[in-house]
Design an enzyme around this catalytic site. Structure first.
Site, mmCIF file in Angstrom:
data_model
loop_
_atom_site.group_PDB
_atom_site.id
_atom_site.type_symbol
_atom_site.label_atom_id
_atom_site.label_comp_id
_atom_site.label_asym_id
_atom_site.label_seq_id
_atom_site.Cartn_x
_atom_site.Cartn_y
_atom_site.Cartn_z
ATOM 1 N N SER A 41 0.823 -1.204 0.000
ATOM 2 C CA SER A 41 0.000 0.000 0.000
ATOM 3 C C SER A 41 0.856 1.253 0.000
ATOM 4 O O SER A 41 1.845 1.354 0.719
ATOM 5 C CB SER A 41 -0.940 -0.009 1.215
ATOM 6 O OG SER A 41 -0.595 0.998 2.115
ATOM 7 N N LYS A 42 0.450 2.158 -0.851
ATOM 8 C CA LYS A 42 1.200 3.403 -0.987
ATOM 9 C C LYS A 42 1.177 4.168 0.344
ATOM 10 O O LYS A 42 2.130 4.846 0.706
ATOM 11 C CB LYS A 42 0.555 4.220 -2.105
ATOM 12 C CG LYS A 42 1.123 5.597 -2.304
ATOM 13 C CD LYS A 42 2.489 5.559 -2.958
ATOM 14 C CE LYS A 42 3.046 6.972 -3.059
ATOM 15 N NZ LYS A 42 4.439 6.992 -3.366
ATOM 16 N N ARG A 43 0.087 4.018 1.058
ATOM 17 C CA ARG A 43 -0.044 4.733 2.323
ATOM 18 C C ARG A 43 1.072 4.336 3.286
ATOM 19 O O ARG A 43 1.502 5.094 4.110
ATOM 20 C CB ARG A 43 -1.409 4.437 2.944
ATOM 21 C CG ARG A 43 -2.215 5.711 3.187
ATOM 22 C CD ARG A 43 -3.614 5.394 3.624
ATOM 23 N NE ARG A 43 -4.447 5.043 2.496
ATOM 24 C CZ ARG A 43 -5.539 4.299 2.582
ATOM 25 N NH1 ARG A 43 -5.928 3.812 3.728
ATOM 26 N NH2 ARG A 43 -6.260 4.040 1.509
#
Ligand code: GLU
Length: 460
Positions: free
Chosen positions: A237-239
């Site tokens: 996940s980019k987060r």
């Protein structure tokens, strides 16, 4: 029916690896069968929308060669291909679904607990509330009995009891559809034959099928894809700071290599081959070989694949890849184009992506060399001063314009004879004295890059 797939991203900011993998598989599945690949922008969640995100989607599709046959800018007759431009269509079909008993108005505030009381409103009560302008949503009406089943191409037979499905919102109070509604309407109206998407939608698919059934529409073939994971337990996940396509490009990974690697995240080819061009992927791709279990994003594997593509670049292309990183790190103002090309060429086999060039070539931009302990130890051998002196006298004789790899190599050879130094006792002292490192690319080429003056100075 013609094979038609769609990639349906939401413009929420970046193209993460899982998204691009879905786009690629949609493309490969369609093209393997000479079908159509459609781009549809799912922008119905206005709060999550990020400015510029749609342009980024176009840019990545263009750059990676995932050319769509239909999309917002290529009309195939079933548009618009941007969901926010299809609101009238959703309202029309929501009304039809209500009429068919597959949906109902709901005036409840907040989350529902248990059965929706609005299911029991009379026609008149509903009309009165609508006329009074009371805020409302349209919810799916789910049968309380029976089961819904389907066969997914990857996950096999799925069967659920209808009573376990929740009566989700189809049209929100702001008039926008939810994904749960829009995907069905659009996939049907756009003649999508194969729905290819992440397996997070697998559990909702029975609900979608109920809508298809109520409309008496043909249910598409489903191909749900395994997640792309960071490790055994976490999704990529980019987060959490995991790489997106753009991040990888910015580190100097080649788009062909990224695509090649991503193709292997959840699919395995039949033979041993690991390096595939997009055309080769189209030929080889087989839905039957998509895995059910999550794929783990392995940076080392990507590096290896990228280095295979780096090997195939010509010098100009390699320079183009490395130059932005070199410019950023070093002052190149007094370096010639030829020198820069030689610099990257010499290091071709030592880098697996563009940004790695910076560390590799550091010594060519530093005035002083710093020896490691091991090198200092090595240089204590008593035969070494003579070897260095002999070599120095040889290169000193070279004219400035003859200070080239081949001639320098000839000097090394001559030193071998004259100083009677061989193998490691020849190359290592010369390398350590001139470059400061014990292992590096071709020594004569490195010396050419350093230039005669520096080499002589360092030889003492
Ligand atoms: N808009 C959805 C997403 O970005 C697409 C899911 C689908 O392919 O149907 O997750």
């Amino acid at each position: 029916m013609k094979m038609r797939t769609r990639f349906a991203p939401s413009p929420t900011g970046y193209m993460h690896i899982g998204n691009l993998r879905t786009a690629l598989y949609c493309y490969l599945i369609a093209k393997h069968d000479h079908g159509d690949f459609i781009l549809r922008i799912e922008d119905t969640d206005q709060q999550r929308e990020v400015e510029g995100a749609i342009d980024l989607i176009y840019q990545v599709m263009e750059e990676t060669g995932l050319h769509y046959d239909e999309g917002p800018d290529i009309d195939g007759g079933v548009g618009p291909y941007i969901q926010s431009q299809r609101l009238d269509i959703y309202h029309e079909y929501a009304q039809k679904l209500i009429d068919l008993g597959g949906a109902h108005y709901c005036f409840c505030e907040g989350e529902l607990e248990g059965e929706d009381p609005c299911l029991h409103l009379s026609q008149q009560e509903i009309q009165d509330k609508l006329d009074a302008g009371i805020s409302h949503v349209i919810r799916q009406t789910i049968p309380t009995t029976g089961t819904t089943s389907f066969d997914d191409e990857v996950y096999g037979h799925i069967e659920v009891e209808n009573k376990t499905l929740n009566e989700g919102i189809l049209i929100k109070s702001d008039g926008y559809p939810t994904y749960n509604f829009a995907n069905v309407i659009d996939d049907h109206l756009m003649n999508i034959s194969h729905v290819v998407r992440g397996n997070e939608y697998l559990s909702s698919t029975p609900k979608y099928n109920l809508i298809y059934k109520t409309f008496d529409w043909e249910i598409p073939t489903y191909i749900h894809l395994p997640p792309v994971n960071k490790d055994e337990t976490h999704k990529l996940s980019k987060r959490n700071g995991d790489a997106s396509y753009q991040d990888l490009k910015e580190k100097g990974y080649l788009k062909e290599a990224i695509i090649n690697y991503i193709a292997l995240l959840g699919w395995s080819p039949e033979g041993e081959q690991e390096i595939f061009s997009l055309d080769e992927l189209i030929k080889a791709f087989d839905v039957k070989r998509i895995s059910k279990s999550g794929a783990i994003f392995d940076m080392n594997k990507l590096k290896w694949i990228n280095s295979q593509y780096i090997k195939k670049l010509d010098t100009k292309q390699l320079t183009e890849l490395c130059l932005p990183f070199l410019k950023e790190a070093y002052d190149l103002s007094n370096k010639s184009e030829a020198w820069i090309e030689k610099l990257v060429e010499v290091h071709r086999d030592h880098i697996s992506c563009g940004e790695e060039i910076v560390e590799q070539v550091k010594l060519f931009f530093e005035d002083e060399i710093h020896l490691e302990e091991e090198a200092i130890e090595f240089m204590k051998d008593e035969a070494i001063p003579n070897t260095l002196a002999v070599f120095k006298s040889k290169v000193a004789e070279l004219a400035e314009e003859d200070f080239k790899q081949d001639q320098i190599f000839a000097c090394i050879k001559a030193t071998q004879k004259e100083a009677k130094a061989r193998g490691k006792m020849l190359y290592m002292p010369l390398r350590i004295a001139t470059t400061g490192i014990m292992h590096g690319p071709d020594l004569a080429a490195s010396m050419e890059l350093l230039g005669k003056e520096k080499v002589l100075k360092r030889l003492g």
